[in-house]
Design an enzyme around this catalytic site. Structure first.
Site, PDB file in Angstrom:
ATOM      1  N   SER A 114      93.169 102.253  36.072  1.00 40.32           N
ATOM      2  CA  SER A 114      94.003 101.334  36.836  1.00 40.32           C
ATOM      3  C   SER A 114      94.894 100.551  35.872  1.00 40.32           C
ATOM      4  O   SER A 114      95.662 101.147  35.121  1.00 40.32           O
ATOM      5  CB  SER A 114      93.127 100.422  37.707  1.00 40.32           C
ATOM      6  OG  SER A 114      93.904  99.719  38.656  1.00 40.32           O
ATOM      7  N   GLU A 205      97.367 108.484  39.833  1.00 41.17           N
ATOM      8  CA  GLU A 205      96.659 107.944  41.000  1.00 41.17           C
ATOM      9  C   GLU A 205      97.228 106.573  41.300  1.00 41.17           C
ATOM     10  O   GLU A 205      97.932 105.987  40.487  1.00 41.17           O
ATOM     11  CB  GLU A 205      95.158 107.874  40.733  1.00 41.17           C
ATOM     12  CG  GLU A 205      94.740 106.946  39.595  1.00 41.17           C
ATOM     13  CD  GLU A 205      94.632 105.474  39.984  1.00 41.17           C
ATOM     14  OE1 GLU A 205      94.284 105.199  41.149  1.00 41.17           O
ATOM     15  OE2 GLU A 205      94.894 104.599  39.134  1.00 41.17           O
ATOM     16  N   HIS A 275      91.074 105.291  42.682  1.00 44.07           N
ATOM     17  CA  HIS A 275      90.395 104.169  43.328  1.00 44.07           C
ATOM     18  C   HIS A 275      89.642 104.615  44.582  1.00 44.07           C
ATOM     19  O   HIS A 275      89.978 105.602  45.221  1.00 44.07           O
ATOM     20  CB  HIS A 275      91.406 103.102  43.742  1.00 44.07           C
ATOM     21  CG  HIS A 275      92.041 102.362  42.614  1.00 44.07           C
ATOM     22  ND1 HIS A 275      93.012 102.922  41.814  1.00 44.07           N
ATOM     23  CD2 HIS A 275      91.852 101.091  42.165  1.00 44.07           C
ATOM     24  CE1 HIS A 275      93.396 102.023  40.914  1.00 44.07           C
ATOM     25  NE2 HIS A 275      92.712 100.908  41.112  1.00 44.07           N
TER      26      HIS A 275
END
Length: 301
Positions: A114, A205, A275
């Site tokens: 992330s 992502e 996630h």
């Protein structure tokens, strides 16, 4: 097994830092710490990791100091990021060391995803840092058993099982793997911390980005020529990225196919990383094989 791979082993000291968002999910954090310790690792919490400054885990100076302390610790074999959020790129602004080897005396792992993309990409060309795109401490306990086992197999042996997704065609290709959160990576483009993506396979992502925002980011990649030299694209999970309350919106898949499908390179989607679901670890900079027909991401010896 990676060439000259020096894996972790139970008993090794790992430092926990919070380089991005403030740590608030204490039960999830403690559950993640328990998993690491159950595998025999010695976790040390770097001073200041629990500070709070708005949405940040303390001031930029505090978070940068956490990182530097972990990097300079000769007894530390790995750096575990407590959580994502936002803030890693603020640490890179004004970074004084051009070569990470100047402050990291021994090779060590850096594990997170992330917002941690900022650090994984910034240090991706340093032989001193083994970047692992994978669960942060607060998300580890929510991983399925196979994903947790994959983490420890990967960091201890350098072996990674292949991942199965959905092939969009384009043949097969080898390239250096650069996993990333799309939003964070987009904001690294054109900076000193964007790695050279020539002959790469990028793995993307994201979370909480509606289709029009993904469209805007991918269009930016196209306009600045960021896909030039990229050999293939591996797409993970895009959680909560469908339009809400807008019947006129394109779907997530429509945007991804429209913005990526004409690049003429192998693409595999629906791979199990990202996630809010299984987040299979991906080694940064490792040469991998992407098969756009079979939908397989595999890892060379």
């Amino acid at each position: 097994m990676m060439i000259n791979f020096q894996g972790l082993k139970p008993g090794d000291k790992l430092r926990v830092i919070a380089p991005s968002g403030a740590l608030r999910e204490w039960e999830r954090f403690e559950a993640g710490v328990k998993i690491w310790r159950s595998h025999g690792y010695n976790l040390e919490f770097t001073s200041g990791f629990d500070q709070v400054n708005g949405y940040l885990a303390g001031s930029d100076e505090n978070r940068r100091q956490q990182l530097i302390e972990a990097l300079t610790d000769e007894t530390c074999r790995g750096i575990l990021c407590a959580r994502g959020g936002f803030g890693s790129t603020r640490l890179l602004e004004g970074w004084k060391w051009k070569n990470i080897a100047q402050i990291s005396p021994v090779p060590k792992f850096l594990i997170g995803f992330s917002d941690i993309t900022g650090l994984l990409w910034a240090f991706s060309n340093s032989p001193q840092i083994i970047g692992i795109h994978g669960p942060v401490v607060t998300t580890l306990a929510s991983e399925p058993d196979w994903s947790i086992q994959r983490l420890f197999d990967g960091i201890e042996t350098g072996f990674f099982e292949e991942l199965q997704g959905e092939g969009w065609g384009g043949g097969s290709v080898l390239g250096r793997l650069f996993p990333a959160n799309l939003t964070v990576a987009t904001h690294l483009l054109g900076t000193a911390y964007q790695p050279d993506l020539t002959d790469s396979i990028i793995a993307l992502e994201d979370v909480n980005e509606e289709p029009y925002r993904l469209d805007r980011m991918l269009t930016h990649w196209r306009m600045v020529g960021a896909f030039k030299g990229v050999r293939g694209i591996a797409l993970g999970r895009f959680s909560r990225c469908e339009a809400e309350g807008n019947s006129n919106s394109f779907t997530l898949e429509e945007v991804l196919r429209d913005r990526l499908g004409d690049l003429g390179i192998p693409i595999v989607s629906n791979l199990p990383f990202g996630h809010e679901g299984s987040n299979a670890i991906l080694p940064v900079g490792r040469v991998v094989h992407l098969d756009g027909k079979q939908g397989i991401l595999s890892f060379s010896e």
